[in-house]
Design a protein around this motif. Structure first.
Motif, PDB file in Angstrom:
ATOM      1  N   GLY A  28     -38.006  21.298 -76.709  1.00 46.45           N
ATOM      2  CA  GLY A  28     -39.232  20.577 -77.406  1.00 46.45           C
ATOM      3  C   GLY A  28     -39.731  19.772 -76.256  1.00 46.45           C
ATOM      4  O   GLY A  28     -39.154  18.865 -75.495  1.00 46.45           O
ATOM      5  N   SER A  29     -41.185  19.798 -76.409  1.00 42.03           N
ATOM      6  CA  SER A  29     -41.929  18.907 -75.588  1.00 42.03           C
ATOM      7  C   SER A  29     -41.899  17.452 -75.786  1.00 42.03           C
ATOM      8  O   SER A  29     -41.156  17.043 -76.935  1.00 42.03           O
ATOM      9  N   MET A  30     -42.259  16.575 -75.047  1.00 44.59           N
ATOM     10  CA  MET A  30     -42.017  15.117 -74.992  1.00 44.59           C
ATOM     11  C   MET A  30     -43.020  14.644 -76.319  1.00 44.59           C
ATOM     12  O   MET A  30     -42.781  13.890 -77.080  1.00 44.59           O
ATOM     13  N   MET A  31     -43.962  15.508 -76.654  1.00 44.57           N
ATOM     14  CA  MET A  31     -44.809  15.108 -77.804  1.00 44.57           C
ATOM     15  C   MET A  31     -44.071  15.603 -79.019  1.00 44.57           C
ATOM     16  O   MET A  31     -44.198  14.976 -80.101  1.00 44.57           O
ATOM     17  N   CYS A  32     -43.336  16.572 -79.037  1.00 41.17           N
ATOM     18  CA  CYS A  32     -42.493  17.084 -80.239  1.00 41.17           C
ATOM     19  C   CYS A  32     -41.472  15.963 -80.506  1.00 41.17           C
ATOM     20  O   CYS A  32     -41.120  15.534 -81.613  1.00 41.17           O
ATOM     21  N   SER A  87     -54.053  19.495 -80.050  1.00 45.37           N
ATOM     22  CA  SER A  87     -54.897  18.423 -80.105  1.00 45.37           C
ATOM     23  C   SER A  87     -54.653  17.905 -81.604  1.00 45.37           C
ATOM     24  O   SER A  87     -54.428  16.438 -81.753  1.00 45.37           O
ATOM     25  N   GLY A  88     -54.602  18.789 -82.410  1.00 51.78           N
ATOM     26  CA  GLY A  88     -54.591  18.217 -83.878  1.00 51.78           C
ATOM     27  C   GLY A  88     -53.263  17.747 -84.027  1.00 51.78           C
ATOM     28  O   GLY A  88     -52.921  16.880 -84.869  1.00 51.78           O
ATOM     29  N   PHE A  89     -52.119  18.411 -83.512  1.00 45.49           N
ATOM     30  CA  PHE A  89     -50.616  17.923 -83.798  1.00 45.49           C
ATOM     31  C   PHE A  89     -50.594  16.559 -83.002  1.00 45.49           C
ATOM     32  O   PHE A  89     -49.905  15.696 -83.647  1.00 45.49           O
ATOM     33  N   ILE A  90     -51.155  16.444 -81.792  1.00 46.96           N
ATOM     34  CA  ILE A  90     -50.767  15.228 -81.151  1.00 46.96           C
ATOM     35  C   ILE A  90     -51.555  14.234 -81.661  1.00 46.96           C
ATOM     36  O   ILE A  90     -50.974  13.062 -81.885  1.00 46.96           O
ATOM     37  N   MET A 114     -52.867   7.265 -75.870  1.00 44.09           N
ATOM     38  CA  MET A 114     -51.707   6.798 -76.717  1.00 44.09           C
ATOM     39  C   MET A 114     -51.662   5.441 -76.603  1.00 44.09           C
ATOM     40  O   MET A 114     -51.287   4.983 -77.604  1.00 44.09           O
ATOM     41  N   ALA A 115     -51.986   4.866 -75.727  1.00 43.45           N
ATOM     42  CA  ALA A 115     -51.975   3.451 -75.234  1.00 43.45           C
ATOM     43  C   ALA A 115     -53.180   2.626 -76.537  1.00 43.45           C
ATOM     44  O   ALA A 115     -52.766   1.909 -77.343  1.00 43.45           O
ATOM     45  N   MET A 116     -54.097   3.414 -76.535  1.00 44.60           N
ATOM     46  CA  MET A 116     -55.257   3.239 -77.584  1.00 44.60           C
ATOM     47  C   MET A 116     -54.585   3.236 -79.048  1.00 44.60           C
ATOM     48  O   MET A 116     -55.387   2.659 -79.769  1.00 44.60           O
ATOM     49  N   SER A 117     -53.943   4.057 -79.366  1.00 44.71           N
ATOM     50  CA  SER A 117     -53.344   4.234 -80.660  1.00 44.71           C
ATOM     51  C   SER A 117     -52.575   3.223 -81.327  1.00 44.71           C
ATOM     52  O   SER A 117     -52.400   3.051 -82.358  1.00 44.71           O
ATOM     53  N   CYS A 118     -52.102   2.138 -80.513  1.00 45.37           N
ATOM     54  CA  CYS A 118     -51.227   1.069 -80.860  1.00 45.37           C
ATOM     55  C   CYS A 118     -52.053   0.007 -81.294  1.00 45.37           C
ATOM     56  O   CYS A 118     -53.231  -0.319 -80.951  1.00 45.37           O
ATOM     57  N   ASP A 119     -51.560  -0.929 -82.122  1.00 48.10           N
ATOM     58  CA  ASP A 119     -52.201  -2.051 -82.604  1.00 48.10           C
ATOM     59  C   ASP A 119     -52.849  -2.896 -81.619  1.00 48.10           C
ATOM     60  O   ASP A 119     -53.921  -3.292 -81.464  1.00 48.10           O
ATOM     61  N   ILE A 149     -63.473  15.950 -73.007  1.00 44.57           N
ATOM     62  CA  ILE A 149     -63.479  14.702 -73.626  1.00 44.57           C
ATOM     63  C   ILE A 149     -62.065  14.276 -74.480  1.00 44.57           C
ATOM     64  O   ILE A 149     -61.245  14.997 -74.234  1.00 44.57           O
ATOM     65  N   THR A 150     -62.353  13.382 -74.742  1.00 46.67           N
ATOM     66  CA  THR A 150     -61.017  12.795 -75.689  1.00 46.67           C
ATOM     67  C   THR A 150     -60.713  13.786 -76.838  1.00 46.67           C
ATOM     68  O   THR A 150     -61.502  14.127 -77.548  1.00 46.67           O
ATOM     69  N   GLY A 151     -59.304  13.880 -76.904  1.00 46.27           N
ATOM     70  CA  GLY A 151     -59.118  14.880 -77.811  1.00 46.27           C
ATOM     71  C   GLY A 151     -57.917  14.526 -78.884  1.00 46.27           C
ATOM     72  O   GLY A 151     -57.603  15.188 -79.922  1.00 46.27           O
ATOM     73  N   PHE A 152     -57.293  13.235 -78.515  1.00 42.42           N
ATOM     74  CA  PHE A 152     -56.152  12.848 -79.387  1.00 42.42           C
ATOM     75  C   PHE A 152     -56.813  11.692 -80.221  1.00 42.42           C
ATOM     76  O   PHE A 152     -55.710  11.003 -80.758  1.00 42.42           O
TER      77      PHE A 152
END
Ligand SMILES: CCCC(=O)SCCNC(=O)CCNC(=O)[C@H](O)C(C)(C)COP(=O)(O)OP(=O)(O)OC[C@H]1O[C@@H](n2cnc3c(N)ncnc32)[C@H](O)[C@@H]1OP(=O)(O)O
Length: 285
Positions: free
Chosen positions: A64-68, A117-120, A149-154, A174-177
């Motif tokens: 599995g990938s890092m994202m999994c 991008s939906g999964f991630i 990823m960094a942006m998704s943290c508080d 463009i951004t997808g996550f």
């Protein structure tokens, strides 16, 4: 989502690990893909079962990938009921150089990429909604998907050598996550558009001035320990209180005013008369 997961599992290389500290209630997720500056790939390991805590009879296979792996870890953290804080970081003194360009190169179908991008994006959404106060510790580069990823943290804590860039436009996408939406909600359309359309690199000082970074730390061997101490200021005390506080913030950012007020009152009343409340009251009488 299964197809997306299957595709991601083809991306070979790298790993994601979780270290939970029961004493402090702070967990650390580390991205590690040394040869590619922590680009988001997959992995092949003979000790897969040991790292992921499952698939033991598949040791030696592509697991599995890092994202999994990140997704599995986030799922695991959903049931860590004594946890209070989380740090997302990269090994090898850098955060993450985004999607693995070698593998992304082979994914040219918009339908496939929509599903990936939906999964991630869902994983990162789940991460941001964990009842743990979470912080991205950015050392070195956070580029493209890494910046997302960094942006998704508080919170974002940056080492003084850190750089953040939403390079997507330069890559012809463009951004997808989810970071585009997050940027617009944080800054409004104008500033978000400027950051995304310039695709420029922002250093730690600029990120702090913009309000993207909450703290700049000297780049050093003990930057992780310093981040843990910084985070401890926000998540010390009773886990129930910290977790309900975070849950209230999540509700307020997603729900209507009325619905969020209901959740806020529910979370508040859950704590009323509890151990921490009684103790605090007693000390003030
Ligand atoms: C769908 C989401 C959107 C995306 O995330 S698209 C990807 C966006 N990211 C990028 O464009 C970053 C590309 N990389 C770079 O700009 C630079 O490598 C970077 C990170 C600034 C580091 O520069 P340097 O310190 O000079 O190191 P370097 O360039 O020699 O890199 C060392 C080895 O790492 C590899 N690498 C870095 N980023 C990668 C990536 N994203 N995917 C795959 N491989 C990547 C790079 O090719 C190099 O490999 P090698 O040693 O030449 O075999």
């Amino acid at each position: 989502m299964n197809k997306a997961e299957d595709t991601l599992k083809q991306m070979v290389g790298g790993s994601v690990t979780l270290d939970k500290d029961e004493k402090t209630g702070i967990a650390v997720i580390s991205l590690d893909n040394k040869k590619k500056k922590n680009a988001l790939s997959g992995k092949y390991t003979e000790h897969a079962g040991m790292l992921t805590g499952k698939n033991t009879d598949h040791a030696g296979k592509l697991t599995g990938s890092m994202m999994c792996e990140l997704n599995d870890i986030i799922n695991e953290l959903q049931s860590w009921h004594t946890g209070k804080g989380l740090i997302l970081r990269g090994e090898n003194k850098t955060f993450c150089s985004g999607g693995d360009l070698n593998t992304l190169h082979n994914i040219m179908s918009p339908t496939q990429e929509y599903s990936i991008s939906g999964f991630i994006g869902q994983s990162l959404q789940n991460l941001s909604q964990l009842p743990l106060i979470n912080v991205a510790l950015v050392e070195g580069n956070a580029l493209g998907g890494g910046a997302e990823m960094a942006m998704s943290c508080d919170f974002m804590v940056m080492a003084d050598n850190a750089r953040l860039a939403f390079v997507h436009k330069k890559m012809g996408v463009i951004t997808g996550f989810g970071a585009g939406t997050r940027l617009v909600r944080k800054f409004g359309t104008l500033k978000a558009l400027e950051i995304l359309a310039s695709a420029r690199t922002m250093d730690a000082t600029e990120c702090e001035q913009l309000g993207l970074a909450s703290k700049i730390l000297p780049h050093s061997e003990n930057v992780l320990d310093l981040t843990k101490s910084w985070l401890h200021n926000y998540c010390d005390g009773d886990p129930k209180v910290v977790r309900n506080l975070k849950a209230m913030v999540v509700a307020a950012s997603n729900l209507s005013l009325e619905d969020s007020h209901v959740i806020e009152r529910t979370l508040f009343s859950e704590l009323w008369g509890g151990e921490s409340h009684l103790k605090a009251q007693k000390s003030k009488l």
